[in-house]
Design a protein around this motif. Structure first.
Motif, short mmCIF file in Angstrom:
data_model
loop_
_atom_site.label_atom_id
_atom_site.label_comp_id
_atom_site.label_asym_id
_atom_site.label_seq_id
_atom_site.Cartn_x
_atom_site.Cartn_y
_atom_site.Cartn_z
N ALA A 1 -14.12 5.21 -15.38
CA ALA A 1 -15.26 4.71 -14.60
C ALA A 1 -14.81 3.60 -13.65
O ALA A 1 -15.21 3.56 -12.48
N ASP A 2 -13.97 2.69 -14.15
CA ASP A 2 -13.47 1.61 -13.31
C ASP A 2 -12.66 2.15 -12.13
O ASP A 2 -12.70 1.62 -11.02
N ALA A 3 -11.90 3.21 -12.39
CA ALA A 3 -11.08 3.80 -11.33
C ALA A 3 -11.94 4.40 -10.23
O ALA A 3 -11.62 4.30 -9.04
N ILE A 4 -13.05 5.04 -10.62
CA ILE A 4 -13.95 5.62 -9.61
C ILE A 4 -14.65 4.51 -8.82
O ILE A 4 -14.84 4.62 -7.61
N VAL A 5 -15.01 3.42 -9.51
CA VAL A 5 -15.60 2.28 -8.81
C VAL A 5 -14.60 1.71 -7.80
O VAL A 5 -14.97 1.38 -6.66
N ALA A 6 -13.34 1.64 -8.19
CA ALA A 6 -12.31 1.14 -7.28
C ALA A 6 -12.14 2.09 -6.09
O ALA A 6 -11.94 1.65 -4.95
N LEU A 7 -12.21 3.39 -6.34
CA LEU A 7 -12.12 4.38 -5.26
C LEU A 7 -13.30 4.22 -4.30
O LEU A 7 -13.14 4.28 -3.08
N HIS A 8 -14.46 3.98 -4.87
CA HIS A 8 -15.67 3.76 -4.06
C HIS A 8 -15.48 2.57 -3.12
O HIS A 8 -15.80 2.63 -1.93
N LEU B 1 -5.52 10.90 1.90
CA LEU B 1 -6.58 10.33 1.08
C LEU B 1 -5.95 9.68 -0.14
O LEU B 1 -5.28 10.36 -0.93
N ASN B 2 -6.16 8.38 -0.28
CA ASN B 2 -5.52 7.61 -1.35
C ASN B 2 -6.30 7.74 -2.65
O ASN B 2 -7.44 7.29 -2.77
N ILE B 3 -5.67 8.37 -3.65
CA ILE B 3 -6.32 8.55 -4.96
C ILE B 3 -5.58 7.73 -6.03
O ILE B 3 -5.58 8.10 -7.21
N ALA B 4 -4.99 6.62 -5.63
CA ALA B 4 -4.23 5.79 -6.57
C ALA B 4 -5.14 5.23 -7.66
O ALA B 4 -6.30 4.91 -7.42
N VAL B 5 -4.59 5.10 -8.86
CA VAL B 5 -5.31 4.49 -9.99
C VAL B 5 -4.44 3.40 -10.59
O VAL B 5 -3.20 3.45 -10.50
#
Length: 332
Positions: A25-32, A148-152
């Motif tokens: 969830a934190d990773a998706i928030v960071a992507l957002h 598209l940056n999908i870094a986690v």
């Protein structure tokens, strides 16, 4: 015998489950938050929107599994797409790619050799490339038209090795692209139904009353001057729990149902000489054959009825509809 968790292990399992969800969830928030930092997302959406070919999605391993889902989501929401395995691409499947297509190449490391091997051929064809990687400095990212940056920050795996958070973020990025494109294309429920005719939504939006109504001799119908007892035979024979009452021209003037019969019995003991015109329910609810079946469902639910007459524009009785017909057609 099956092993069971003791209390300590059960608590550990629960803790790891919550921890995994929190990390992802934190990773998706960071992507957002990162999505608005540059124009890459808009560039990618615009590239696909302006394209005249298809979207070809490719990736190895777990990225490939996610890629298949992204391709399926794009296809079902108005953007023609398919998945191409990079290994098979190098052995003939590149023949499916044309100059008008757009390749979405997925690799968390951005160094997947199978993707990098086919990239020169794809670019020679004239196709454009969108890369999804977690490494903006990788070779795949640098060779793409849009990155598209999908870094986690880390994988949810306790070893920080198994693709977990990274695949979740990749999938979310694909969904974001599909939804954005769906909207700008003006894709609506009816369009979705056309690509999902076998699904519940497809049936609801593609099934019309004419597709499920009873017609011809299956329509229970009697004239105005028919005795009630004869009308009851029509109701029994046609098995709809009602009959339409029509004039000489076949225009419905009323309806008589099983419920009406119970009310007649409550009022009178002898109805052998009663005509149907005297006990029918005038001005019955009706629906047009060209209307969606879900419209008929809405009327039935609103007025708590189980049957409806189907009347055409000329006012002629052309069909009859029972709630069971709609159930069998899986409209409800």
């Amino acid at each position: 015998m099956l092993k069971s968790f003791d209390e300590t292990l059960a608590q550990r399992v629960l803790e790891l489950g919550r921890q995994t969800l929190a990390i992802e969830a934190d990773a998706i928030v960071a992507l957002h938050a990162r999505l608005g930092d540059d124009s890459s997302f808009v560039d990618a959406a615009q590239l696909i929107y302006a394209g005249t070919g298809r979207v070809v999605v490719s990736g190895m391993g777990k990225s490939g599994h996610i890629g298949r889902k992204i391709a399926a989501t794009l296809s079902s929401t108005g953007t023609p797409a398919f998945f191409m395995h990079p290994g098979e691409a190098a052995h003939g499947d590149l023949g499916m790619v044309t100059a008008n297509d757009i390749l979405i190449a997925i690799s968390n490391s951005g160094e997947s050799s199978e993707l990098l091997d086919i990239l020169p051929a794809v670019k020679r064809l004239g196709a454009r490339v969108i890369a999804m990687t977690g490494k903006p400095a990788s070779r795949l990212a640098r060779l793409a038209d849009v990155h598209l940056n999908i870094a986690v920050a880390k994988e949810a795996c306790t070893l920080n090795l198994a693709p977990t958070t990274s695949t979740t973020v990749t999938l979310a990025m694909g969904d974001a692209l599909a939804v954005a494109l769906l909207d700008v294309r003006g894709f609506r429920e009816q369009d979705f139904a056309l690509s999902h005719p076998g699904g519940a939504l497809g049936r609801r939006l593609l099934t019309h009353v004419r597709d499920v109504m009873r017609t011809g001799d299956a329509i229970p119908s009697v004239g105005l001057d028919v005795p009630l007892v004869k009308a009851l035979l029509e109701i029994s024979q046609k098995g709809m729990g009602m009959t339409a009452v029509v004039d000489a021209a076949g225009r419905p003037l009323g309806v008589f149902t099983d419920g009406d019969l119970r009310r007649v019995i409550e009022r009178m003991h002898d109805f052998s000489n009663v005509l149907i015109r005297d006990v029918m329910h005038a001005n019955p609810r009706s629906v047009r054959p060209e209307q969606l079946a879900v419209d008929a469902v809405a009327v039935m639910e609103e007025f708590r009825i189980n049957q409806m007459l189907v009347i055409d524009e000329a006012g002629q009785l052309v069909g009859a509809l029972h709630i069971h017909d709609l159930t069998r057609a899986k409209v409800i």
